[in-house]
Scaffold this active site. Sequence first.
Site, PDB file in Angstrom:
ATOM      1  N   GLY A  11      27.784 -27.184  -9.430  1.00  0.00           N
ATOM      2  CA  GLY A  11      28.446 -27.037 -10.790  1.00  0.00           C
ATOM      3  C   GLY A  11      29.214 -28.278 -10.830  1.00  0.00           C
ATOM      4  O   GLY A  11      30.275 -28.106 -11.835  1.00  0.00           O
ATOM      5  N   MET A  89      18.231 -24.027 -12.206  1.00  0.00           N
ATOM      6  CA  MET A  89      17.051 -24.333 -11.599  1.00  0.00           C
ATOM      7  C   MET A  89      15.925 -23.061 -12.095  1.00  0.00           C
ATOM      8  O   MET A  89      15.080 -22.792 -10.970  1.00  0.00           O
ATOM      9  CB  MET A  89      17.210 -24.407  -9.948  1.00  0.00           C
ATOM     10  CG  MET A  89      18.197 -25.734  -9.601  1.00  0.00           C
ATOM     11  SD  MET A  89      17.604 -27.147 -10.675  1.00  0.00           S
ATOM     12  CE  MET A  89      18.389 -28.452  -9.655  1.00  0.00           C
ATOM     13  N   ARG A  90      15.846 -22.806 -13.255  1.00  0.00           N
ATOM     14  CA  ARG A  90      14.917 -21.856 -13.515  1.00  0.00           C
ATOM     15  C   ARG A  90      14.195 -22.520 -14.943  1.00  0.00           C
ATOM     16  O   ARG A  90      15.115 -22.897 -15.917  1.00  0.00           O
ATOM     17  CB  ARG A  90      15.241 -20.636 -13.738  1.00  0.00           C
ATOM     18  CG  ARG A  90      15.573 -19.667 -12.664  1.00  0.00           C
ATOM     19  CD  ARG A  90      15.794 -18.329 -12.827  1.00  0.00           C
ATOM     20  NE  ARG A  90      16.276 -17.629 -11.730  1.00  0.00           N
ATOM     21  CZ  ARG A  90      15.340 -17.278 -10.804  1.00  0.00           C
ATOM     22  NH1 ARG A  90      14.154 -17.191 -11.156  1.00  0.00           N
ATOM     23  NH2 ARG A  90      15.770 -16.683  -9.703  1.00  0.00           N
ATOM     24  N   LEU A  92      12.975 -21.693 -18.641  1.00  0.00           N
ATOM     25  CA  LEU A  92      13.474 -20.442 -19.586  1.00  0.00           C
ATOM     26  C   LEU A  92      12.201 -20.210 -20.444  1.00  0.00           C
ATOM     27  O   LEU A  92      11.268 -20.764 -20.467  1.00  0.00           O
ATOM     28  CB  LEU A  92      14.254 -21.281 -20.895  1.00  0.00           C
ATOM     29  CG  LEU A  92      15.717 -22.012 -20.334  1.00  0.00           C
ATOM     30  CD1 LEU A  92      16.317 -22.337 -21.607  1.00  0.00           C
ATOM     31  CD2 LEU A  92      16.470 -20.996 -19.148  1.00  0.00           C
ATOM     32  N   HIS A 108      18.992 -34.053 -16.711  1.00  0.00           N
ATOM     33  CA  HIS A 108      17.821 -34.134 -15.656  1.00  0.00           C
ATOM     34  C   HIS A 108      18.004 -35.392 -14.829  1.00  0.00           C
ATOM     35  O   HIS A 108      18.386 -36.672 -15.462  1.00  0.00           O
ATOM     36  CB  HIS A 108      16.439 -34.103 -16.276  1.00  0.00           C
ATOM     37  CG  HIS A 108      15.344 -34.334 -15.036  1.00  0.00           C
ATOM     38  ND1 HIS A 108      14.969 -33.182 -14.335  1.00  0.00           N
ATOM     39  CD2 HIS A 108      14.750 -35.466 -14.547  1.00  0.00           C
ATOM     40  CE1 HIS A 108      14.105 -33.514 -13.661  1.00  0.00           C
ATOM     41  NE2 HIS A 108      13.804 -34.834 -13.645  1.00  0.00           N
ATOM     42  N   GLU A 141       9.638 -26.058 -24.857  1.00  0.00           N
ATOM     43  CA  GLU A 141       8.639 -24.979 -24.183  1.00  0.00           C
ATOM     44  C   GLU A 141       8.056 -25.669 -22.863  1.00  0.00           C
ATOM     45  O   GLU A 141       7.428 -24.930 -22.212  1.00  0.00           O
ATOM     46  CB  GLU A 141       7.858 -24.108 -24.955  1.00  0.00           C
ATOM     47  CG  GLU A 141       8.690 -23.255 -25.815  1.00  0.00           C
ATOM     48  CD  GLU A 141       7.722 -22.348 -26.667  1.00  0.00           C
ATOM     49  OE1 GLU A 141       6.536 -22.367 -26.520  1.00  0.00           O
ATOM     50  OE2 GLU A 141       8.442 -21.927 -27.792  1.00  0.00           O
ATOM     51  N   GLU A 142       8.226 -26.954 -22.551  1.00  0.00           N
ATOM     52  CA  GLU A 142       7.384 -27.682 -21.687  1.00  0.00           C
ATOM     53  C   GLU A 142       8.615 -28.105 -20.613  1.00  0.00           C
ATOM     54  O   GLU A 142       9.518 -28.745 -21.176  1.00  0.00           O
ATOM     55  CB  GLU A 142       6.655 -28.780 -22.140  1.00  0.00           C
ATOM     56  CG  GLU A 142       5.348 -28.356 -22.651  1.00  0.00           C
ATOM     57  CD  GLU A 142       4.580 -29.889 -22.977  1.00  0.00           C
ATOM     58  OE1 GLU A 142       4.292 -30.597 -22.271  1.00  0.00           O
ATOM     59  OE2 GLU A 142       4.219 -30.145 -24.036  1.00  0.00           O
ATOM     60  N   GLU A 173      25.550 -38.976 -14.604  1.00  0.00           N
ATOM     61  CA  GLU A 173      25.404 -37.715 -15.234  1.00  0.00           C
ATOM     62  C   GLU A 173      26.391 -37.348 -16.026  1.00  0.00           C
ATOM     63  O   GLU A 173      26.565 -36.684 -16.989  1.00  0.00           O
ATOM     64  CB  GLU A 173      24.835 -36.711 -14.367  1.00  0.00           C
ATOM     65  CG  GLU A 173      23.472 -37.052 -13.556  1.00  0.00           C
ATOM     66  CD  GLU A 173      22.954 -35.780 -12.998  1.00  0.00           C
ATOM     67  OE1 GLU A 173      23.220 -34.685 -12.974  1.00  0.00           O
ATOM     68  OE2 GLU A 173      22.373 -36.078 -11.604  1.00  0.00           O
TER      69      GLU A 173
HETATM   70  C1  GAR Z   1      22.144 -32.239 -11.363  1.00  0.00           C
HETATM   71  O1  GAR Z   1      21.780 -33.615 -10.373  1.00  0.00           O
HETATM   72  C2  GAR Z   1      21.185 -32.144 -12.161  1.00  0.00           C
HETATM   73  O2  GAR Z   1      20.829 -33.143 -13.178  1.00  0.00           O
HETATM   74  C3  GAR Z   1      20.187 -31.642 -11.585  1.00  0.00           C
HETATM   75  O3  GAR Z   1      20.693 -30.632 -10.457  1.00  0.00           O
HETATM   76  C4  GAR Z   1      21.978 -31.260 -10.195  1.00  0.00           C
HETATM   77  C5  GAR Z   1      23.184 -30.128 -10.501  1.00  0.00           C
HETATM   78  O4  GAR Z   1      24.371 -30.443  -9.841  1.00  0.00           O
HETATM   79  N1  GAR Z   1      19.182 -30.713 -12.284  1.00  0.00           N
HETATM   80  C6  GAR Z   1      17.954 -30.751 -12.250  1.00  0.00           C
HETATM   81  O5  GAR Z   1      17.623 -31.253 -11.404  1.00  0.00           O
HETATM   82  C7  GAR Z   1      16.956 -29.973 -13.347  1.00  0.00           C
HETATM   83  N2  GAR Z   1      15.686 -30.101 -13.401  1.00  0.00           N
HETATM   84  P1  GAR Z   1      25.716 -30.035 -10.252  1.00  0.00           P
HETATM   85  O6  GAR Z   1      25.311 -28.367 -10.040  1.00  0.00           O
HETATM   86  O7  GAR Z   1      26.609 -30.481  -9.363  1.00  0.00           O
HETATM   87  O8  GAR Z   1      25.912 -30.068 -11.496  1.00  0.00           O
END
Ligand code: GAR
Length: 198
Positions: A11, A89-90, A92, A108, A141-142, A173
Amino acid sequence: MKLGILISGRGSNMLAIAEAIENGTIPNAEIAVVISDKPSAQGLIKAQEKGLETLAIPRNGRTREEHDAEIVSELKKRGVELVCLAGYMRLLSKDFIRGFPNKIINIHPSLLPSFKGLDAQKQAFEYGVYFTGCTVHFVDEELDHGAIIAQKVVEVKDEDTAETLSHRILEQEHQLYIEAIAKIVKGNYEFIGRKVRF
Ligand code: GAR
């Protein structure tokens, strides 16, 4: 604008968004709810500490459609207008995406379209690229495919490990997601084909 944030783990992006709203970096926005599919997600505790409403909605053997329908219903109940995936991580379901047309965004940890899917930082590190980064995009959707809102480049250093690289990407990020959400909330943009013009 009311935001709903979906998480599955740590999070840190969710927290960065919450703090940016608090300090005015993202004006005219509030977090209506933080939802995790994983009841044990650390991010739920962090959200509660910020005084945010949280919900754990595990899939519990249901179909993706049934699980998503419950999440959509909770988001709609609270008047959510923009759904921000932050380490959710799912995939939709189509119905979820159609329930919020062009109102679901994701962060991402790579420069899409390279290194889609899981462990994008490790994929990039092992591939041996000199530059990687992060991408905020609309969700379609992809997988990891929708129109790109913003990207940031992170250089891979000789001394990097997958972990040190992931850490530097994560710092970017947080910045990128905040900037992108502020622009989307402001609303001065249009789609030209796959391109988003602000
Ligand atoms: C982040 O690095 C985000 O970009 C990645 O998961 C991490 C979550 O960190 N997301 C993906 O890989 C989605 N495909 P966080 O829970 O500390 O924000």
